[in-house]
Scaffold this motif. Structure first.
Motif, PDB file in Angstrom:
ATOM      1  N   GLN A   1       0.838  -1.201   0.000  1.00 38.08           N
ATOM      2  CA  GLN A   1       0.000   0.000   0.000  1.00 38.08           C
ATOM      3  C   GLN A   1       0.874   1.253   0.000  1.00 38.08           C
ATOM      4  OE1 GLN A   1      -2.207  -0.527   3.622  1.00 38.08           O
ATOM      5  NE2 GLN A   1      -3.210  -2.402   2.909  1.00 38.08           N
ATOM      6  N   PRO A   2       0.341   2.384  -0.440  1.00 38.84           N
ATOM      7  CA  PRO A   2       1.139   3.622  -0.408  1.00 38.84           C
ATOM      8  C   PRO A   2       1.706   3.927   0.970  1.00 38.84           C
ATOM      9  CG  PRO A   2      -0.829   3.943  -1.732  1.00 38.84           C
ATOM     10  CD  PRO A   2      -0.963   2.575  -1.101  1.00 38.84           C
ATOM     11  N   GLY A   3       0.985   3.572   2.022  1.00 40.47           N
ATOM     12  CA  GLY A   3       1.472   3.801   3.377  1.00 40.47           C
ATOM     13  C   GLY A   3       2.666   2.946   3.752  1.00 40.47           C
ATOM     14  N   ASP A   4       2.989   1.978   2.913  1.00 44.38           N
ATOM     15  CA  ASP A   4       4.179   1.156   3.154  1.00 44.38           C
ATOM     16  C   ASP A   4       5.446   1.827   2.658  1.00 44.38           C
ATOM     17  OD1 ASP A   4       2.279  -1.816   2.254  1.00 44.38           O
ATOM     18  OD2 ASP A   4       2.643  -0.949   4.254  1.00 44.38           O
ATOM     19  N   SER A   5       5.315   2.919   1.923  1.00 51.03           N
ATOM     20  CA  SER A   5       6.487   3.629   1.415  1.00 51.03           C
ATOM     21  C   SER A   5       7.316   4.145   2.580  1.00 51.03           C
ATOM     22  CB  SER A   5       6.064   4.804   0.523  1.00 51.03           C
ATOM     23  OG  SER A   5       5.418   4.349  -0.640  1.00 51.03           O
ATOM     24  N   ALA A   6       8.565   3.737   2.618  1.00 53.07           N
ATOM     25  CA  ALA A   6       9.457   4.078   3.725  1.00 53.07           C
ATOM     26  C   ALA A   6      10.812   3.456   3.445  1.00 53.07           C
ATOM     27  CB  ALA A   6       8.903   3.546   5.057  1.00 53.07           C
ATOM     28  N   VAL A   7      11.744   3.643   4.360  1.00 53.88           N
ATOM     29  CA  VAL A   7      13.016   2.922   4.322  1.00 53.88           C
ATOM     30  C   VAL A   7      12.917   1.757   5.294  1.00 53.88           C
ATOM     31  CG1 VAL A   7      15.500   3.029   4.723  1.00 53.88           C
ATOM     32  CG2 VAL A   7      14.309   4.985   3.716  1.00 53.88           C
ATOM     33  N   TYR A   8      13.333   0.601   4.847  1.00 54.67           N
ATOM     34  CA  TYR A   8      13.269  -0.607   5.660  1.00 54.67           C
ATOM     35  C   TYR A   8      14.678  -1.056   6.019  1.00 54.67           C
ATOM     36  CZ  TYR A   8       8.333  -0.797   4.632  1.00 54.67           C
ATOM     37  OH  TYR A   8       6.991  -0.494   4.550  1.00 54.67           O
ATOM     38  N   PHE A   9      14.880  -1.303   7.303  1.00 53.50           N
ATOM     39  CA  PHE A   9      16.170  -1.760   7.808  1.00 53.50           C
ATOM     40  C   PHE A   9      16.034  -3.145   8.416  1.00 53.50           C
ATOM     41  CE2 PHE A   9      18.620   2.158   7.674  1.00 53.50           C
ATOM     42  CZ  PHE A   9      17.664   3.152   7.755  1.00 53.50           C
ATOM     43  N   CYS A  10      17.013  -3.989   8.144  1.00 51.97           N
ATOM     44  CA  CYS A  10      17.136  -5.196   8.942  1.00 51.97           C
ATOM     45  C   CYS A  10      18.155  -4.918  10.045  1.00 51.97           C
ATOM     46  CB  CYS A  10      17.554  -6.391   8.091  1.00 51.97           C
ATOM     47  SG  CYS A  10      19.156  -6.214   7.304  1.00 51.97           S
ATOM     48  N   ALA A  11      18.032  -5.637  11.129  1.00 52.06           N
ATOM     49  CA  ALA A  11      18.965  -5.491  12.238  1.00 52.06           C
ATOM     50  C   ALA A  11      19.167  -6.848  12.884  1.00 52.06           C
ATOM     51  CB  ALA A  11      18.442  -4.480  13.254  1.00 52.06           C
ATOM     52  N   GLU A  12      20.349  -7.048  13.422  1.00 51.37           N
ATOM     53  CA  GLU A  12      20.651  -8.297  14.094  1.00 51.37           C
ATOM     54  C   GLU A  12      21.391  -8.026  15.394  1.00 51.37           C
ATOM     55  OE1 GLU A  12      23.966  -9.466  14.322  1.00 51.37           O
ATOM     56  OE2 GLU A  12      24.944  -8.122  12.925  1.00 51.37           O
ATOM     57  N   ASN A  13      21.328  -8.996  16.296  1.00 50.94           N
ATOM     58  CA  ASN A  13      21.841  -8.745  17.643  1.00 50.94           C
ATOM     59  C   ASN A  13      23.262  -9.233  17.868  1.00 50.94           C
ATOM     60  OD1 ASN A  13      21.448 -11.521  17.789  1.00 50.94           O
ATOM     61  ND2 ASN A  13      20.662 -11.447  19.881  1.00 50.94           N
ATOM     62  N   GLY A  14      23.849  -9.929  16.915  1.00 48.96           N
ATOM     63  CA  GLY A  14      25.241 -10.320  17.072  1.00 48.96           C
ATOM     64  C   GLY A  14      25.472 -11.485  18.014  1.00 48.96           C
ATOM     65  N   GLY A  15      24.394 -12.131  18.460  1.00 48.30           N
ATOM     66  CA  GLY A  15      24.596 -13.301  19.299  1.00 48.30           C
ATOM     67  C   GLY A  15      24.005 -13.152  20.678  1.00 48.30           C
ATOM     68  N   THR A  16      23.780 -14.268  21.302  1.00 50.84           N
ATOM     69  CA  THR A  16      23.151 -14.306  22.623  1.00 50.84           C
ATOM     70  C   THR A  16      23.966 -13.517  23.632  1.00 50.84           C
ATOM     71  OG1 THR A  16      22.301 -16.500  22.141  1.00 50.84           O
ATOM     72  CG2 THR A  16      22.358 -15.847  24.445  1.00 50.84           C
ATOM     73  N   GLY A  17      23.272 -12.696  24.377  1.00 53.53           N
ATOM     74  CA  GLY A  17      23.944 -11.916  25.401  1.00 53.53           C
ATOM     75  C   GLY A  17      24.279 -10.509  24.953  1.00 53.53           C
ATOM     76  N   ARG A  18      24.406 -10.286  23.652  1.00 50.71           N
ATOM     77  CA  ARG A  18      24.636  -8.923  23.183  1.00 50.71           C
ATOM     78  C   ARG A  18      23.369  -8.114  23.321  1.00 50.71           C
ATOM     79  NH1 ARG A  18      26.390  -6.798  17.960  1.00 50.71           N
ATOM     80  NH2 ARG A  18      26.811  -4.949  19.178  1.00 50.71           N
ATOM     81  N   ARG A  19      23.513  -6.883  23.612  1.00 48.04           N
ATOM     82  CA  ARG A  19      22.336  -6.049  23.790  1.00 48.04           C
ATOM     83  C   ARG A  19      22.163  -5.033  22.671  1.00 48.04           C
ATOM     84  NH1 ARG A  19      21.516  -8.304  28.408  1.00 48.04           N
ATOM     85  NH2 ARG A  19      22.893  -8.183  30.169  1.00 48.04           N
ATOM     86  N   ALA A  20      23.182  -4.883  21.855  1.00 43.88           N
ATOM     87  CA  ALA A  20      23.121  -3.855  20.819  1.00 43.88           C
ATOM     88  C   ALA A  20      22.670  -4.461  19.503  1.00 43.88           C
ATOM     89  CB  ALA A  20      24.496  -3.242  20.638  1.00 43.88           C
ATOM     90  N   LEU A  21      21.972  -3.684  18.720  1.00 48.98           N
ATOM     91  CA  LEU A  21      21.565  -4.083  17.385  1.00 48.98           C
ATOM     92  C   LEU A  21      22.539  -3.502  16.370  1.00 48.98           C
ATOM     93  CD1 LEU A  21      17.699  -3.489  17.444  1.00 48.98           C
ATOM     94  CD2 LEU A  21      18.908  -5.670  17.654  1.00 48.98           C
TER      95      LEU A  21
END
Lengths: 113, 113
Positions: free
Chosen positions: A81-101
């Protein structure tokens, strides 16, 4: 160093079509992945997440697929839909115990009416 | 729906001045984060905070930066002596139980002149 990146910087689709946004990650220790949507001037908005013990997760009009073998993540948006227009980011946590994305570079989705 | 609130939305400061960016995380969340996004670039991790102490920080988060949780609701980012390259959107995020999704605020646009 470890990185998360996106294959396509801009994706243009027609309203009503399905969209697929791709992401490659390089940190094999990552066990949690998130897709965010960012509209102009706003903060990242959570769309959907997936843990590494799954290969598919569905939400409302969105599906995330995870292929750990090739370290690839995708976001599928049904009936875009037009409302879906945006920038999309993937993010990952780097492994169990990490808190940063760690975020990818972002793909701009443009929905043509 | 609970929100992460950031103030101000836009801050202009002279190079060398100190700035404090304010965040009110979601009330029952336990993990707090600051990220920044330079215009047109990806979101970068700065620091994470848990149990009243820094749990992780990036290379960006040098001695010019500090964080505080002065009371039970606020979470602040201080930049002691701003540089031109500190100009960016600064996002606060919070997270509840381990593994829960991260919620981002709308950001503070910092402009250093």
């Amino acid at each position: 160093g470890e990185s998360v990146g996106l294959h396509l910087p801009t994706l243009s689709v027609q309203e009503g079509d399905n969209s697929i946004i791709n992401c490659a990650y390089s940190n094999s220790a990552s066990d949690y992945f998130i897709w965010y949507k960012q509209e102009s001037g706003k903060g990242p908005q959570f769309i959907i997440d997936i843990r590494s013990n799954m290969d598919k997760r569905q939400g409302q009009r969105v599906t995330v697929l995870l292929n750990k073998t090739v370290k690839h993540l995708s976001l599928q948006i049904a009936a875009t839909q037009p409302g879906d227009s945006a920038v999309y980011f993937c993010a990952e946590n780097g492994g169990t115990g990490r808190r940063a994305l760690t975020f990818g570079s972002g793909t701009r989705l443009q929905v043509q009416p | 729906e609970p929100e992460v609130t950031q103030t101000p939305s836009h801050q202009v400061t002279q190079m060398g001045q100190e700035v404090i960016l304010h965040c009110v995380p979601i009330s029952n969340h336990l993990y707090f984060y600051w990220y920044r996004q330079i215009l047109g670039q990806k979101v970068e991790f700065l620091v994470s905070f848990y149990n009243n102490e820094i749990s992780e920080k990036s290379e960006i988060f040098d001695d010019q930066f500090s964080v505080e949780r002065p009371d039970g609701s606020n979470f602040t980012l201080k930049i002691r002596s701003t540089k031109l390259e500190d100009s960016a959107m600064y996002f606060c995020a919070s997270r509840g139980e381990k593994g829960a999704g991260y919620t981002f605020g709308s950001g503070t646009r910092l402009t250093v002149v």
